[in-house]
Design a protein around this motif. Sequence first.
Motif, PDB file in Angstrom:
ATOM      1  N   LYS A   1       5.407  -3.513 -15.028  1.00  0.00           N
ATOM      2  CA  LYS A   1       6.486  -4.534 -15.155  1.00  0.00           C
ATOM      3  C   LYS A   1       6.713  -4.583 -16.500  1.00  0.00           C
ATOM      4  O   LYS A   1       5.849  -3.984 -17.623  1.00  0.00           O
TER       5      LYS A   1
ATOM      6  N   HIS B   1       4.100  15.717 -15.204  1.00  0.00           N
ATOM      7  CA  HIS B   1       4.973  14.938 -14.421  1.00  0.00           C
ATOM      8  C   HIS B   1       4.307  13.670 -13.927  1.00  0.00           C
ATOM      9  O   HIS B   1       4.331  12.925 -12.928  1.00  0.00           O
TER      10      HIS B   1
ATOM     11  N   TYR C   1       0.820  -1.073  -0.160  1.00  0.00           N
ATOM     12  CA  TYR C   1       0.180   0.133  -0.068  1.00  0.00           C
ATOM     13  C   TYR C   1       0.790   1.268  -0.164  1.00  0.00           C
ATOM     14  O   TYR C   1       0.338   2.497   0.052  1.00  0.00           O
TER      15      TYR C   1
ATOM     16  N   THR D   1       1.731  -1.735 -10.612  1.00  0.00           N
ATOM     17  CA  THR D   1       2.929  -1.733 -10.911  1.00  0.00           C
ATOM     18  C   THR D   1       3.619  -1.959 -12.243  1.00  0.00           C
ATOM     19  O   THR D   1       2.981  -3.072 -12.883  1.00  0.00           O
TER      20      THR D   1
ATOM     21  N   ARG E   1      11.719   9.381  -8.055  1.00  0.00           N
ATOM     22  CA  ARG E   1      11.068   9.466  -9.303  1.00  0.00           C
ATOM     23  C   ARG E   1      11.878  10.617 -10.136  1.00  0.00           C
ATOM     24  O   ARG E   1      12.534  11.410  -9.669  1.00  0.00           O
TER      25      ARG E   1
ATOM     26  N   LYS F   1      14.791  -0.148 -19.315  1.00  0.00           N
ATOM     27  CA  LYS F   1      15.431   0.872 -18.275  1.00  0.00           C
ATOM     28  C   LYS F   1      16.220   0.387 -17.294  1.00  0.00           C
ATOM     29  O   LYS F   1      17.127   0.958 -16.947  1.00  0.00           O
TER      30      LYS F   1
ATOM     31  N   SER G   1      20.057 -12.502 -19.204  1.00  0.00           N
ATOM     32  CA  SER G   1      19.680 -13.781 -19.366  1.00  0.00           C
ATOM     33  C   SER G   1      19.047 -14.033 -20.700  1.00  0.00           C
ATOM     34  O   SER G   1      18.622 -12.895 -21.451  1.00  0.00           O
TER      35      SER G   1
ATOM     36  N   ASN H   1       3.264   3.754  -3.740  1.00  0.00           N
ATOM     37  CA  ASN H   1       3.363   4.990  -4.806  1.00  0.00           C
ATOM     38  C   ASN H   1       4.520   6.034  -4.244  1.00  0.00           C
ATOM     39  O   ASN H   1       4.721   6.872  -4.970  1.00  0.00           O
TER      40      ASN H   1
ATOM     41  N   ALA I   1      -2.017  11.657  -8.294  1.00  0.00           N
ATOM     42  CA  ALA I   1      -2.606  10.697  -7.610  1.00  0.00           C
ATOM     43  C   ALA I   1      -1.766   9.415  -7.201  1.00  0.00           C
ATOM     44  O   ALA I   1      -1.748   8.870  -6.159  1.00  0.00           O
ATOM     45  N   GLU I   2      -1.020   9.001  -8.264  1.00  0.00           N
ATOM     46  CA  GLU I   2      -0.312   7.702  -8.009  1.00  0.00           C
ATOM     47  C   GLU I   2       1.271   7.979  -7.511  1.00  0.00           C
ATOM     48  O   GLU I   2       2.084   7.081  -7.278  1.00  0.00           O
ATOM     49  N   GLN I   3       1.536   9.179  -6.951  1.00  0.00           N
ATOM     50  CA  GLN I   3       2.852   9.593  -6.290  1.00  0.00           C
ATOM     51  C   GLN I   3       2.382  10.092  -4.821  1.00  0.00           C
ATOM     52  O   GLN I   3       3.283  10.535  -4.367  1.00  0.00           O
TER      53      GLN I   3
ATOM     54  N   PRO J   1      10.431  14.216 -15.549  1.00  0.00           N
ATOM     55  CA  PRO J   1      10.415  14.054 -16.965  1.00  0.00           C
ATOM     56  C   PRO J   1      11.262  15.223 -17.819  1.00  0.00           C
ATOM     57  O   PRO J   1      10.957  16.449 -17.515  1.00  0.00           O
TER      58      PRO J   1
ATOM     59  N   ASP K   1      15.601 -12.508 -20.967  1.00  0.00           N
ATOM     60  CA  ASP K   1      15.521 -11.267 -20.866  1.00  0.00           C
ATOM     61  C   ASP K   1      15.836 -10.535 -22.161  1.00  0.00           C
ATOM     62  O   ASP K   1      15.398  -9.634 -22.724  1.00  0.00           O
TER      63      ASP K   1
ATOM     64  N   THR L   1      -6.731   0.167  -4.336  1.00  0.00           N
ATOM     65  CA  THR L   1      -5.893  -0.071  -3.372  1.00  0.00           C
ATOM     66  C   THR L   1      -4.427   0.166  -3.229  1.00  0.00           C
ATOM     67  O   THR L   1      -3.803   0.844  -2.446  1.00  0.00           O
ATOM     68  N   HIS L   2      -4.000  -0.043  -4.368  1.00  0.00           N
ATOM     69  CA  HIS L   2      -2.643   0.334  -4.598  1.00  0.00           C
ATOM     70  C   HIS L   2      -2.460   0.516  -6.032  1.00  0.00           C
ATOM     71  O   HIS L   2      -3.218  -0.226  -6.814  1.00  0.00           O
ATOM     72  N   ALA L   3      -1.452   1.350  -6.387  1.00  0.00           N
ATOM     73  CA  ALA L   3      -1.180   1.481  -7.880  1.00  0.00           C
ATOM     74  C   ALA L   3      -0.742   0.405  -8.761  1.00  0.00           C
ATOM     75  O   ALA L   3       0.107  -0.362  -8.026  1.00  0.00           O
TER      76      ALA L   3
ATOM     77  N   SER M   1      18.473   2.320 -21.874  1.00  0.00           N
ATOM     78  CA  SER M   1      18.137   3.730 -21.912  1.00  0.00           C
ATOM     79  C   SER M   1      19.159   4.665 -22.025  1.00  0.00           C
ATOM     80  O   SER M   1      19.001   5.975 -22.227  1.00  0.00           O
ATOM     81  N   ALA M   2      20.302   4.290 -21.217  1.00  0.00           N
ATOM     82  CA  ALA M   2      21.541   5.189 -21.262  1.00  0.00           C
ATOM     83  C   ALA M   2      21.890   5.643 -22.818  1.00  0.00           C
ATOM     84  O   ALA M   2      22.466   6.627 -22.928  1.00  0.00           O
TER      85      ALA M   2
END
Lengths: 466, 362
Positions: B280, B234, A109, B278, A116, B287, B347, A112, B238-240, A119, B350, B274-276, B292-293
Motif C-alpha cells: 500500500k 518476475h 488467504y 499487501t 500480474r 500506479k 483528493s 497471492n 512464492a508470493e504468486q 516486468p 492523495d 499466513t498471507h503476503a 505511471s502512464a
Amino acid sequence: MTKKQIELSAQDISAVEKPTNRARLVKAPEHFVSQELIADINANGLDETRRGFLRKGFLSAIGGAAAGLAAPMAFAAGEGDPAILEKQEWQTTLGKNVATMPYGVPSIYEANLIRRESPGLTRVSAASVAFTPLQGLFGTITPNGLHFERHHQGWYNLNPETHRLMVNGMVKNARVFTMNDLMRLPSVSRTHFIECGANTGLEWGNVAVPTVQYTHGMLSCCEFTGVPLKVLLDECGADLKKGKFLLAEGGDGSGMTRTINLESCLDDTIVAWAMNGEMLRPENGFPLRLVVPGVQGVSWVKWLRRLEVGDMPWNTKDEAVHYIELMPDGMHRQYASIQECKSVITTPSGGQQLLDKGFYNVSGMAWSGRGKIKRVDVSFDGGNNWRTARLETPVLTKSITRFNIDWVWDGSPAILQSRAVDDTGYIQPSIKILRDLRGNRSIYHNNAIQSWKLDANGEVSNVQVG
Amino acid sequence: MCKLDKLFARLALLAFGIFSAHLAFAQSTQGSTKFPGIGRNATPAEVIAWDIDVRPDFKGLPKGSGSVAQGQVIWESKCASCHGVFGESNEIFTPIAGGTTTDDVKTGRVASLADRKQPQRTTLMKVPTVSTLWDYIYRAMPWNAPRSLTADDTYALVAFILSLGEIVPDDFVLSNANIAEVQKKMPNRNGMTRNHGFWSVNGKPDVNGSSCMTNCVKFVQIGSTLPDFARNAHGNIAEQNRLYGPYRGSDSTKPPIAKLPGSSGEGLAHAADTHAATTKGPAALFKNENCSACHAPNAKLVGPSIADIAAKYKGQSGAQEKLMAKVKNGGSGVWGAIPMPPQAQLSDEDRATLVRWVLTGQ
C-alpha cells in the motif's frame, strides 16, 4: 455506496479482517436454556440444581470470548493436532455480519492469486497486459476479477446511460441502440474461452518466463450473455450476400478496430454485456463487448460502440502492424484469427514446489478455437510415453475443458507435458514442429506442447524439450 | 479543408441535428422489422461523427492535404516525445521508421524481413497500406490525446512518416488526390498473405501433432531453460501461489532448496506466513492513479522521471505546495512541450501523499 466508499472498503479489507476483540457483549443472550429446562422450572420452581444449570448456560453462552488465540504448536507424540485439540478463534467468537462485504471479496488467504504484469514486457501500463493466475484456478470458469487484461490506451468506466451502439455500412437502415434497447432483446448465455493471439508468444524462441501465469495467462473462460450478432444485423437489414466483413470499433481512446470474417463468425458471435452472471467488468469492456468464439482476443472488441458491414477487410493498425506472423521467408501472415487446439498443465506448473513424494492429482486446461476437446494425453517422461487424462464435463465447444490425471510421484526427476486433440482430429504440436515450419519470429499463435521439469527437490521449472 | 468550409459544414450539421431531433420519435420504430420499439435509425450527422474509418480503397477518407514540412512541425511537438525525432525510438513504443530501402519501394517486399539484418521490425517495414497509417493516426493519436488532430494534420504527419522511409520526397504534399498513388510505393505492399488456415474456422491447419502413445522418442533433450540470473526476474514466485495446499510457490529470492520440504511444508521458509503483505502507500497510489502512464522512476517517458523532478525541486521552499497545485491544475513548459493534464479526480490528501513521495521518496 459511493464509488469512494467502495474503493475504501476494498482497501480496508485487511483491517477489517484482522482479529478483533469480539468479547464486548452488552446484552445477555436470550433463550440460552433449553425448552426442557424452561418447562421444568415453570413446573417445579428453582432450586440449587436448576440454578446451577442456569449459571452454566450463561457461561457457555459467553465463555468463548475468554479463550485465547493458541498459536499452532509442535505436534507432540501421543497428543494430537493442535488444529483439532485447541479451540480456534472462529469457533469461539462472534463472526462478522452479513453484507460486511456487500460485493464479496476473496479470503485474505487468497491474496497471492491476482492478475500480474510481466516486468519489462511493455513500457507503459496503459498499453499493457495483466495475466490471469492460471496456477491457482480450478475448473473452467475464470473469476471476473482475475480475467486477463490487455488495453491499448487505458480503460475507463464508461457511462452505460450514454453508451450507444451504431450499426452502419451495408445495411438497409443504419441504426442506433442504447443499452436499454440491447438488454431488451432476446439474449443467449454461452461459455467460451478468450485467448490473446500473443499468448505464449514470449516462448517462440526459448524459455523466457517462469510460471504458467506468464506463459499461458492471456487466457480466460467465462459465461457471456448478450444478443447474437446475427439478430442485430438482421434487424438493421444487413446485406450479408455482398457484406462478408464486419468492422468492430471500440469506444476507448485507441478506437480499437478489427475486421471480423462474417463467413465463419456470424453463427456464434455475441454482442455481450454480461460475464459470469454480472455485467462486464470495466477492464473487460463494460458495458458492451464483442464475443467472437474461437478467434483471438483482440477481435473481441471492448467498449464496443460501432459495427460496420462491408465488402472488404479494413487492414486496420492491429491487422497490419501487430497481430501478423512473420514467416521465415519474410512474408507476414495477416488475419490469422483462429486459436488452434492447445492445452497446459496448471498444477503442478513452473515455479511451484511439491512438498513430498506420493499421490498427486495433476490438472490442467485444454481448449480449441475450432470446436470441442476430444482427448488430452499426459506424459511424465518428456513425451516418450503418454496416458489419457480424464475430461471433466461439460465439454463445450470453443471453451476450456478441465482435465485431471492420477499420478504417484516416486521422487525422481520428471518432465510433465499435456497434448490435446480436438473433434476435428487436430493434435496439439510440439514446439519443434511449429518452429520447423514457421521459424521463431512469429510471436502469435504459439500452441506448442508445454513442458514442466520436476526436480528431486520438488521444484518445478519451465523447460523446452527438443 | 479551409476554415470557412469547416464552419459551413458544422452549421449544416447543426441545422440537421435540430431537424432530426424533432423526428426522433417518428424514427423510433422506422426500419424495425422484428423488434418494435428497440433502437432507432441513425441520423446522417451521427454516422458522419462516428464512421471515421479509412479502408485500403480509401473509402471514408476525408478531403485535405499536408506537407512533409508541416508534418515535421507537428511531429516534433506531439509525437517525438514517444516515438523519437525521426520515428526511430524504441523507448516507449516500437520504432515507426527504419529498416526499409528504396529497393523495397520498387519491389514491394522489405528485404530485411527475410535477411534478418534488422534487429527490430519497424512500422514502415510491416505496414502494407498507407490507409492504415492515416486511419490510426486520425483516430487514436497522439497517445495521450486521441482525436485531437485535424484531417490536414493527419495528411501532414503521414507525409512526414513516409518521407522518413524515403517513400516520398522531402518536399511532398500528401492529399486525398494523390494518396492512392503513394500506396503503390509502400515498401511492404506485397508482404502480406491470407493464404493460411487461420482466417476461417473452416481453414486447414498448417501443422499437426503426433498421436504416438508409447516409446515415442529415443531420448528426451532439454533445449531451453530459464537462466539462473532470471530466477527472480518476475518477483518472488512464492508470493504468486497459494501458501497452503499441495502446490506451493518456490522462493525465487533464494537458490532452490536442497531437499523435499515434507508433507506439511515445514521445510519451506515461507510456509509459516499466513498471507503476503499487501503493498500500500504512495507507490501503489502512483500506479493506481495512472501517474505511471507518463512518469517512470528513473527514465523520461512522456513526462519527466520522478528522480528528475526530485532533483529539480530539492531544497526549494514551498515545493510541496507548488507541485500540489500543478498536479491539480495541470502544467506545461517546465519539462518540454507536452502539457501535464489536470488531475482533478485526486483528493487533497492523495495529492499531498503523491507529491511528498515524489519529492522525498517517503
